[in-house]
Each structure stands twice: as structure tokens, then as C-alpha cells.
Write a protein that holds these residues in place. Sequence first.
Motif, mmCIF file in Angstrom:
data_model
loop_
_atom_site.group_PDB
_atom_site.id
_atom_site.type_symbol
_atom_site.label_atom_id
_atom_site.label_comp_id
_atom_site.label_asym_id
_atom_site.label_seq_id
_atom_site.Cartn_x
_atom_site.Cartn_y
_atom_site.Cartn_z
ATOM 1 N N ASP A 177 17.598 -18.265 1.843
ATOM 2 C CA ASP A 177 17.015 -18.522 1.266
ATOM 3 C C ASP A 177 15.701 -18.896 2.309
ATOM 4 O O ASP A 177 14.389 -18.732 1.676
ATOM 5 N N THR B 195 14.841 -27.374 -1.635
ATOM 6 C CA THR B 195 14.103 -26.782 -1.438
ATOM 7 C C THR B 195 12.610 -26.600 -0.080
ATOM 8 O O THR B 195 11.818 -25.986 -0.250
ATOM 9 N N ASP C 12 7.318 -27.973 5.715
ATOM 10 C CA ASP C 12 7.375 -28.869 4.600
ATOM 11 C C ASP C 12 7.720 -30.615 5.629
ATOM 12 O O ASP C 12 7.297 -31.290 4.921
ATOM 13 N N ARG D 166 9.016 -15.404 2.743
ATOM 14 C CA ARG D 166 8.546 -15.105 2.246
ATOM 15 C C ARG D 166 7.420 -15.585 1.509
ATOM 16 O O ARG D 166 6.785 -16.393 1.744
ATOM 17 N N PRO D 167 6.299 -15.251 0.459
ATOM 18 C CA PRO D 167 5.493 -15.700 0.240
ATOM 19 C C PRO D 167 5.270 -16.782 -0.613
ATOM 20 O O PRO D 167 4.670 -17.892 -0.221
ATOM 21 N N ASP D 168 6.388 -17.841 -1.551
ATOM 22 C CA ASP D 168 5.857 -18.267 -2.253
ATOM 23 C C ASP D 168 6.063 -19.598 -0.985
ATOM 24 O O ASP D 168 5.980 -20.481 -1.347
ATOM 25 N N LEU D 169 7.375 -19.408 0.236
ATOM 26 C CA LEU D 169 7.414 -20.697 0.828
ATOM 27 C C LEU D 169 6.549 -20.989 2.321
ATOM 28 O O LEU D 169 6.115 -21.464 3.156
ATOM 29 N N ARG E 2 3.208 -20.422 1.195
ATOM 30 C CA ARG E 2 1.611 -20.682 0.366
ATOM 31 C C ARG E 2 1.238 -21.779 0.356
ATOM 32 O O ARG E 2 1.884 -22.767 0.531
ATOM 33 N N ARG F 287 2.791 -26.620 -1.081
ATOM 34 C CA ARG F 287 3.692 -26.639 -1.413
ATOM 35 C C ARG F 287 3.794 -27.943 -1.330
ATOM 36 O O ARG F 287 3.073 -28.642 -0.562
#
Length: 997
Positions: A705, A868, A873, A895-898, A900, A903
Amino acid sequence: MSGANRIPGKGRLTPARTARFTFDGRSYTALRGDTVASALIAHGVHLVGRSFKYHRPRGIISAGPEEPNALIGVSRDTAREQPNVRATVQEVFDGMKTISQNRWPSLSFDMGGINQYLAPFFAAGFYYKTFMWPRQAWKSLYEPRIRAAAGLGVSPTEEDPDHYASRYAHCDVLVVGGGVAGLSAALAAAESGARVILCDEQPEMGGALHHDTGVTIDGQDGFAWAQDAAKRLAAMDNVTVLTRTTAFGYYAQNFLALAERVTDHLDRPAPGLPRERLWQVRAKRVVLATGAIERHMVFADNDRPGILLASAARAYLNHYGVAVGRKVGVYTASDSAYEAAFDLHRAGIAIPAIVDSRAAPGAAVLEEARRLGIEVLAGHAVLGTKGKLRVASMLVAPVNGGAKRQIVIDALITSSGWTPSVHLFSQSRGKVAFDAESQRFLPGIYAQDCVSVGACNGTDDVQATIDEALSAGRVAAAATGHAGGETLSISGAEAFAWSGGMAGAAYGAGPDDDVKAFVDFQNDVCAKDIRLAVREGMHSIEHIKRFTTNGMATDQGKLSNIHGLAIAAETLGRGIPEVGLTTFRAPYTPVTFGTLIGHSRGELFDPTRKTPIHAVEEAMGAAFEDVGQWKRAWYYPRPGEDMHRAVNRECRTVRESVGLFDASTLGKIEVVGPDAAAFLNLIYTNSWDSLKPGRCRYGIMLREDGFVYDDGVVGRIAEDRFHVTTTTGGAARVMHHMEDYLQTEFPHLNVWLTSATEQWAVIAVQGPKAREVIAPLIEGVDLSNEAFPHMSVAEAEICGVKGRLFRVSFTGELGYELNVPADFGPDVWQAVRERAEALGGCAYGTEAMHILRAEKGYIIVGQDTDGTVTPDDASLGWAVGKKKPDFVGIRGLKRPDLVREGRKQLVGLLTKDPAVVLEEGAQIVADPNQPKPMTMLGHVTSAYWSQNCGRSIAMALVAGGKARLGQTLYVPMADRTIPVEVSEMVFFDKDGGRIHG
């Protein structure tokens, strides 16, 4: 006397060999080989317990592991107590004490029996409706009372004094089941030369031959043939025969778990024997010969003590020599019950009538019944029974209506047919298929290297079973490289051929019959409960199962699942296969915690791992902490020092002089092969092709992921050999992670993985004087900056021992890690320690290590990450290869959420008051005055007092952390709110010059 219901000349037990036991304080005599159930029936005792919900009187219904009613407590002494033992399986030993369960004050007079009259309030699903309101009452009122009422037996109060064993085994062919099919398959495979393990849950091989006396094999009685076959197998060097052994779980890659009962049947077990043994078997081929389970008939009040399965009555008579009654009624929808009636009749037991719900039973059994003078009521049903604590009569009427008839009986045996035992097949992830002709679920699509034979495969005829099993045994042996056994021939015959589906199993419990016709005896589920679930909107069999709890008891629905399924299908107006079958999960039958835990108890519950240097550190006075399973030196206090002073001294000494640290717990994996670099390219985010032998590189490993999984330094020892280090806590999982991908995703790569964590003792030498300390101890390596710069590795002689020398640092200082064979670790440690102390250095522990790495902003995966966190990050984006086409997690990172904004990112924190040390895990907010619940921005991951910085330091995951540098945030605590400034993560030696010496 061993019981008034013993039939002279019947059974296979020896009358001269007896044992005494008690049930609810009353003493009884049994024969050696009796189960508690057979011994109690011999004395006319059928009432053995109370049902879970209604507390209705319950009796023995079966003769095997499918028993839902006869659950008892068994003890040898006050320290050896076990609840919920199936009386039908537990063998009697001399001095055994047994008790009934789920009753008060006594079995015959149970106050809980009032629940029978409150049954209208306890309909299926009443839990879900009754306890929803008032909502706040769940924790304080409902839950404590429900938990207090839950369960059947009483848990032991003293520690288990027995010990348990575990054994791993490999074989060519594992045969599960020791009946005709299992023995035939085992003989064929063994004669071919294959290594065979044969297991069966009963004390003797034979399976259904325990009760079925109408079978002859090779011209002799079937049971006698089974004993001869078992002896023949046991005499072979390539065969292991396991009796009293249940295969309870079938897992991936033909891995099966077996539970062997070693001493539960012995009067005085030898001290060295385990009570039970767990066999963990890996088989190349598995032959499932698990037989079939007889189903009961569903009708009003079918749960009274004295109502049993027909096969159970035959087993008690033919094997144990015990009659279940003197006037036995029969209710059936299958020819097999007739055989039980015939056996009982020939033994002198009265059979008032055989009630058959079918209009046309088999011609052969009808003819035999007429010859014996037994009345057969075809096309009739039992509408109900009478009797308080034991059945006394049955009410019979034609299925299409007509005059009712009350028949006096003292026992009733029933059969609605047989359900193939597909539990293990289902656990293997095989897909069952519904056979419309026989109305049975049979093995369909296989997922593993196994085959089902005999009754569990829907094969009823004895000769067909033998032929099928012989073929399966030969094929299994041949598939493992053992051809032969073709000359083996076995011939068998049976007095009556029989079969039976679901037809007529539930007359008298139809849609309009509001009666207690039990489907699941242990959980008190009636036919009307199944229909209620459907009316409530439960159309999936899995939903029906949970709404009614049908099949959720300790017997896993062995008797009830098919009945519940058929009634649900009838109510829904669908076919049985449309409704589907519930999932069978391990264990197949209950397994004791002791068997599963084995030696993992007391000091061995969580095995303690110690480094090779542990004893030396202990002699130095080190204080230890638990890190996973490892004991690690936490700090080394000197006289008069508490922990804080000792840690401050250790941190200061490492920065000013030198320190040595036991890093042996680091995970170490040897990655070897011509494709080793290509494999690491796929496992890590960065590239390894350009890494030259003799150099190291820091690597990040991701999950699929895209989140950080582990990190560590990897050294290239040669073109085809890498030394990979992992975090202490991640060693095992990283090894499994690599092995999983190598076997499933990258099997084309020529790579071999070897765990070497315990092979090497590792001594980290860190500080300005590190080179000076180790120089006299190293041979074969030029330690100059030019020849051996930071991130180098070389094979060298360390104190005269061949080892590996890394120039790496987890402190930001000049540093080396000395890897030597574990046996030499203590001596090398002492040599390094003497050199370090002569130069003003000292040993430091894990607490100082944590502070030193935090001063430099080095992260610890699992502490500063939470599952996460991406490399970016954690400010490790530089370690992700921008030009790499593929690696584990590359798609997850996109993935877009990773990607954005906003974070949570890892940053440093400096408290406004330098003396205040934050608490790890403390939450962070932007506005301390905001209303509750506050909006949390993140949390503190690491926090320490830094003696070298002269203040507290911390690291934290903060939403949009990198954009908040210089901002003031707040950490609300119970007694105060602490203001903090967001900072960079490097707090000491920000230009990084010290690491190069």
C-alpha cells in the motif's frame, strides 16, 4: 456390576477388566474401554446435562465427536479439572470424577428450567432486539449478566499441572480416518513404499465398523479385519499409526494440525508423558477418509433424554455391549436405522415399531423386518414424545393425517440419513457441490493436493469404497515418487445397501407447527426459529446462522447445519444449493488450550532471547529492558547513579570520547544468488545495481500500500551476496515478507534467503575515538577515511576471528559495527571494552542509543512510524528511486491520498520551556482553547532529555508538519498545556561533519 443394561455376549470389551468412576458424586463401575457415555447408559443413566438457553433436560444422543448434549466436567484431582468434555469420547479411567454442567442445584431439579416456560420471550434474535434500549444500560446492566450466564462448564481455578508436547512431521501421504476407506488407502500407499501417517480419533481403527456388524472384508468380520490391517500398518517402517488423534485443522500447502490424546484414558500416567500432543504435519498428498455423520429427525420434543441416533445405539450395543433401552422405538427416513433395529431385536430388545416417514422404504429392509416380526409404520411420523427426565412414549400418526397412536417406549432412535463429513475438505479451501440425487453436499473443486474417499465422498457401497480408496492410495504414492502396490486386493460386502437424503426429516415441524422441534440441541434452536429468521429478512444462510446461533455451538453444527439449511430453503421457496452452506472453520472438534500452547507457558510463555554478550553485560551491572522477546541492556549504572544520571553520562561520553553498544539483536538476512541485486531492487525503494562490493546503503522497504514497512543498512559483500540488516522487532516479519514475495511474485529469480540474526554478535563502537579503539584489533582493513569511508563494509579479522566490519553510524558520530561469530562475541566485547575504557569511553544501553539517534533525527520504524507513514512523510523521499520502474509499494505510493497536502509528516518539536520533556503518544493541537472534542493534528512519537543539547527534544507526526516549521502548537495534558515549536528533526551537529571523523 458394570450395569444392568449390559447384554451378555455382546460387545468387544472384557468383562473382567473394570474401572470405577463417579458422576455427580454417585459411584459407577465401567469396563475398560468404556466411554463415560457408554458406562452411564449401561447403568440406565440417560440424563446428563441441561441445554444452554432453556435448561431443558438433555441426554446422550451420539457415540462420537458430534455429540452436542453430553458435555461434562472431568477431573483426576482438584488440580486436574476440565469442563465441556464430550462424554461420548472421554474414556473411563479408574478414579475418574465427572460432573454434569449448566444446572443448579442439581441435574434432576434445575432452577434454570423455568426458562422453558419463558421460551416465548426468548425467540431467535431476542438478544438483538431486547438489549438495544436503553442504550446506556448495555455496559452496566445487560453485558455483565449475559457474560455471567454465558458458557456451560466452569473454568478451572488452579494452574494446569500437566504438560503438553508438540511435534513436526513430514510424510508423503497423510490419511485422515481409520475406517474401511482410510485403512485401504493407507495400505495401498504404504505397500507402494510411500511414507504414510494414518490418524483416527477413536482408540481403535475401524471407523463405522465399530457399530456396523453387517460388513465382511476378505472373508472376516469387518472390525476384526480393521484391527489386523492396523497391526499390519503399524509393523511397517514407513508408516506411523496414530489412534486417539483428531485432525482438527487443514491449512495452506497441505499443512494439517492433529491433536493426540496421550494420557487422558490412563489411570496413572507416567510422569514423563504429555497429556496431549500437537502434531503439525506437512504432507505431499492428503487422503480424506472422514466418513459421514448421521442426522437426527426433527419433530416435537425430540430432545428428551433417551432419544439417540440409530448409529449410536448400534455402537453402544455392538462395541460396548450396552442396550440403550429395553423397549426401543425407531423413527427414520433412512434404511440405515433398520439395521440398528435388527441388531437390537436380535439382542433381545423389544422394538415396538419402526416409524418411517417415507412411503416406500427399501424392499430388503422391509423384508427383514417382516421376517423378524417388527412392525413397520411406513408413511408415518412421530408428532411428539412424552416423559419428564427420560422419554416414555411417542405419538405416531400418518404423515397425510389420520388416527394418532401413543406407543410406550423407554428409548427412541432416529435417523434422517447421513451427512458426508466435508469439514476438513472445506477448511482446505475446497468447494463443495450439491448432489441433487442424494440431496448431499460432496467434495467438488479441490484447492490442494488431497482427495476424498468413502462416505465423505458420497460413496456408500463397501466394495466401491475399498476400490476407490485403494486407487487413491496408489495415486497418492505414485505422485510422491513411489510406484507399486498394484497387487494389493481387498474384497468387501455389506448385508444391506442404504442411503438417505433430506426427505421427511422434519414432519411434525412444518410451517404451521408451533412446537419445540430442535435442530441445534446445544443452542436450543428449533425449526420455528429458522423460519422466524427468514421472516425477519435473513435470506443468507450465514445471516440465519448468526441470527439463530444454529451451528455456532461447540459441535459446530455437525448434526444441525444441514437441517437448518433445508428448513431455510423450504421457507424461502428455494433449492438447497441456492441457499448455500456455512463455512466450516478449524478446529473441527474442540481442542484444549494446553495442546495449542504446548510448552509456551510459565517462563516459556514468551521465550526470552538473550544476545551472546548478555552474561558479560549482566556482570557489568546492566539494567535490562524487554524489547520484543529480547533482553537488551537498557543502561549501565555506576555506584550512586540513577537511570537519568547514567543515561546522561553515557550520551555525553559517546559524543566526547567513545561508547560501545551491543547491537546483536539487529535482524540480519543473507541474500545470495546471481539475481540478488535484482531481488533487492524489487523489495526496496532504492536501487542496488550501482552499489559496489565493499559499500553499504540505507534502504527503505514498503508494504504494497506504499507505507513504510522496515528500514536498515544493506552491505554488498560480493557481486552475488548482500548482508541485509533490519530493525530488531522486524527481523522475522521482514524475512517472511521477503520469502513470500520470492516464492509468489518473483519465483523466476535465482536468490536464496538465510536468516543470520543469531549467527553474528554485533558490537557498535561509536564516537570520536572509535577508530582509535578498534585499530589494534582489526587486521586486513585500512581504516583510513580515504580507504574505508563512511558506509563501507569489509571482511576482516577482528581479534583474530574472521568477521565483517561495517563503517556505519546510528549516532551521527564516527562509527563502526563489528560482526563476529556469536560464540566469540563475549571475548571481542571484552577486548573492545578494555580499549574503550582506557580512552575514557564506556558501554551504553538502549536508552542512550534512542537519545543519540533522536539528536540526529534518525527514525525508528514502528516508533516514529505508525503504519500510515510514507517515505516522504518521514523525510526519506531521497531514498525512493525516481527512475525505478517497479518495486513493492510503487503503485501504492501513487495513490492520491498518499500525495495530497496536509498529510501527517514527521517533524521535530522544541518545548518553549527547555526543561519540560513531552510524553510519547501525547496529542497535539493548534488551539488549546478550542471546544471539545478538539481537532488533533498528530502525536508525539519520541521525546527525551538531551544532555548534549542541554534541553528536551522530541519528534512528532503532525498534519502538514513540514509547512508548520517555526509555528507554535500545543500539547494538552491533564494538568497543563505545553507550548511547543515545530522544528527540523536534526538537533545536534546539523551539518553532519562528525560522522566522517
